[in-house]
Design an enzyme around this catalytic site. Structure first.
Site, mmCIF file in Angstrom:
data_model
loop_
_atom_site.group_PDB
_atom_site.id
_atom_site.type_symbol
_atom_site.label_atom_id
_atom_site.label_comp_id
_atom_site.label_asym_id
_atom_site.label_seq_id
_atom_site.Cartn_x
_atom_site.Cartn_y
_atom_site.Cartn_z
ATOM 1 N N GLY A 275 0.806 -1.208 0.000
ATOM 2 C CA GLY A 275 0.000 0.000 0.000
ATOM 3 C C GLY A 275 0.836 1.252 0.000
ATOM 4 O O GLY A 275 0.330 2.329 0.320
ATOM 5 N N ASP A 276 2.118 1.126 -0.370
ATOM 6 C CA ASP A 276 2.994 2.299 -0.352
ATOM 7 C C ASP A 276 4.064 2.134 -1.424
ATOM 8 O O ASP A 276 3.752 1.762 -2.546
ATOM 9 C CB ASP A 276 3.592 2.489 1.046
ATOM 10 N N ASP A 277 5.336 2.386 -1.097
ATOM 11 C CA ASP A 277 6.396 2.332 -2.101
ATOM 12 C C ASP A 277 6.824 0.891 -2.364
ATOM 13 O O ASP A 277 7.176 0.158 -1.437
ATOM 14 C CB ASP A 277 7.611 3.132 -1.630
ATOM 15 N N ASN B 51 2.300 3.020 -4.414
ATOM 16 C CA ASN B 51 2.738 4.319 -4.930
ATOM 17 C C ASN B 51 3.749 4.232 -6.056
ATOM 18 O O ASN B 51 4.056 5.245 -6.675
ATOM 19 C CB ASN B 51 3.343 5.155 -3.794
#
Length: 394
Positions: free
Chosen positions: A200-202, A224
């Protein structure tokens, strides 16, 4: 299924971790406290999972984790250190982080950097180490971090942060934040090969003082995208990122009920030149540079902003511009689709405009019926995209 205690795991490593071979058979190895493996001229074969107990309140006690990652004061529950070792999980073992317990625990609580959520696998002060065919299921926070290390190869890494709680269906970006695939920091000669990251991020995050990094055959599912940064957070500690080559990258947008975000292919970000508070949650004003970055053979599936650079992270109106300069960035052979017509958005600092930004064979389709748009602000010299305004200012 075999279940073994941490005491036996530690005893095996203590006996064979120097100049020996340790084999963990199939099963669950219950890890109930923080653990370090010091490996020297040795090998570990893992066919089972280190199962970290699902007890957020225990792990959030700072006494129960390590703080070996300087940046943002991040916590680690499992640290590998040493030199000349191989940890091979044979694509059948690794770590169970029991992340769902964490994500549901934080469903109505606030999160912040340095709050004690643990990195699943941390390499600290490693020289000539190999992590091979390793699986990490349900990381509560960052899946991997490497700090203060050199000559390290990750060859086969699987991370999967997917919410299963129906209460938060379709909210995976807010329920599983900070579940990065890996963060590199103060490390040199690191190879990231064959990564498959659902987060849910990098997908990957290249942080300060990462040099001579190779990333190849990377699949990012949601989140991301690949990040450089954030950089310039520490006013008295320059961030240098130099000689990074990324190739054969895939960004795959998932079902929005699983993960609604697939933001960028590659994005690069710094704090402004003004200090606001102090790390881990505040900061800014740091200098340094990012140079000699190549991202090639990148395939995008409906990302939001394919190529993005901005230097206003954590900033406010009226801030001084960042003094950290980006230069010699090359984007080669990019294909796929974007949800917006802005394909390239490069917004460099007015204090240090970006020289030598190059594009070759960037063929990304915007939404039907729209023309692609390219934005270049404070770019000193640009090649390959005549439509990008290289003389614009913010």
């Amino acid at each position: 299924m075999i279940q073994t205690s941490i005491t036996k795991v530690e005893a095996a490593i203590a006996r064979c971790g120097h100049f020996g071979t340790t084999v963990f058979g199939p099963g669950q190895y219950n890890i109930t406290r923080k653990m370090t493996w010091d490996l020297v001229s040795s090998r570990v074969d893992m066919h089972g999972y280190l199962n970290f107990k699902p007890d957020p309140e225990y792990w959030l006690n700072a006494n129960n984790t390590y703080r070996v990652i300087f940046i943002q004061d991040q916590a680690s529950w499992f640290v590998i250190t040493g030199h000349d070792f191989i940890v091979d999980a044979h694509a059948s073992g690794g770590i169970n982080g029991n992340g769902q317990t964490w994500w549901s625990f934080y469903g109505n609580r606030s999160r912040s950097d340095g709050d004690g959520r643990p990195v699943s696998l941390t390499l600290s002060n490693v020289t000539r180490g190999v992590i091979k065919d390793f699986r990490i299921e349900a990381q509560p926070f960052w899946c991997n971090a490497i700090a203060d290390s050199k000559e390290v190869v990750y060859d086969g890494m699987y991370c999967n942060a997917t919410n299963q709680d129906p209460l938060y269906a379709g909210q995976n970006s807010s329920v599983v934040p900070n579940t990065d695939g890996i963060n590199t920091y103060r490390s040199d000669q690191v190879s990231l090969l064959r990564f498959d990251i659902t987060c849910g991020d990098d997908c990957l995050a290249i942080k300060g003082n990462s040099t001579n990094i190779v990333a190849k055959d990377i699949t990012c599912r949601g989140g991301n995208g690949i990040a450089f940064g954030s950089l310039g957070q520490y006013v008295d500690l320059p961030d240098i990122v130099d000689n990074v080559v990324m190739e054969d990258i895939k960004m795959i947008r998932l079902d929005p009920q699983v993960q609604p975000n697939m933001v960028s292919g590659v994005y690069l970000k710094t704090w402004t030149g003004t200090v606001h508070g102090s790390p881990p949650t505040g900061g800014g004003g740091g200098g340094g540079f990012v140079s000699n970055v190549v991202a090639k053979r990148v395939s995008l599936d409906r990302v939001t902003v394919p190529i993005h650079l901005y230097q206003t992270n954590g900033g406010h109106s009226g801030d001084e511009p960042s003094k950290l300069q980006f230069s010699n960035l090359t984007f080669n052979d990019w294909t796929g689709t974007s949800l917006r017509n802005t394909i390239v958005d490069i917004e460099c600092s007015a204090a240090v405009p970006c020289p030598n930004i190059r594009f070759h064979d960037v063929d990304i389709a915007p939404p039907n019926g729209t023309a692609p748009s390219y934005k270049c602000i404070n770019v000193a010299s640009e090649f390959g995209l005549p439509a990008c305004n290289a003389t614009g200012t913010s």
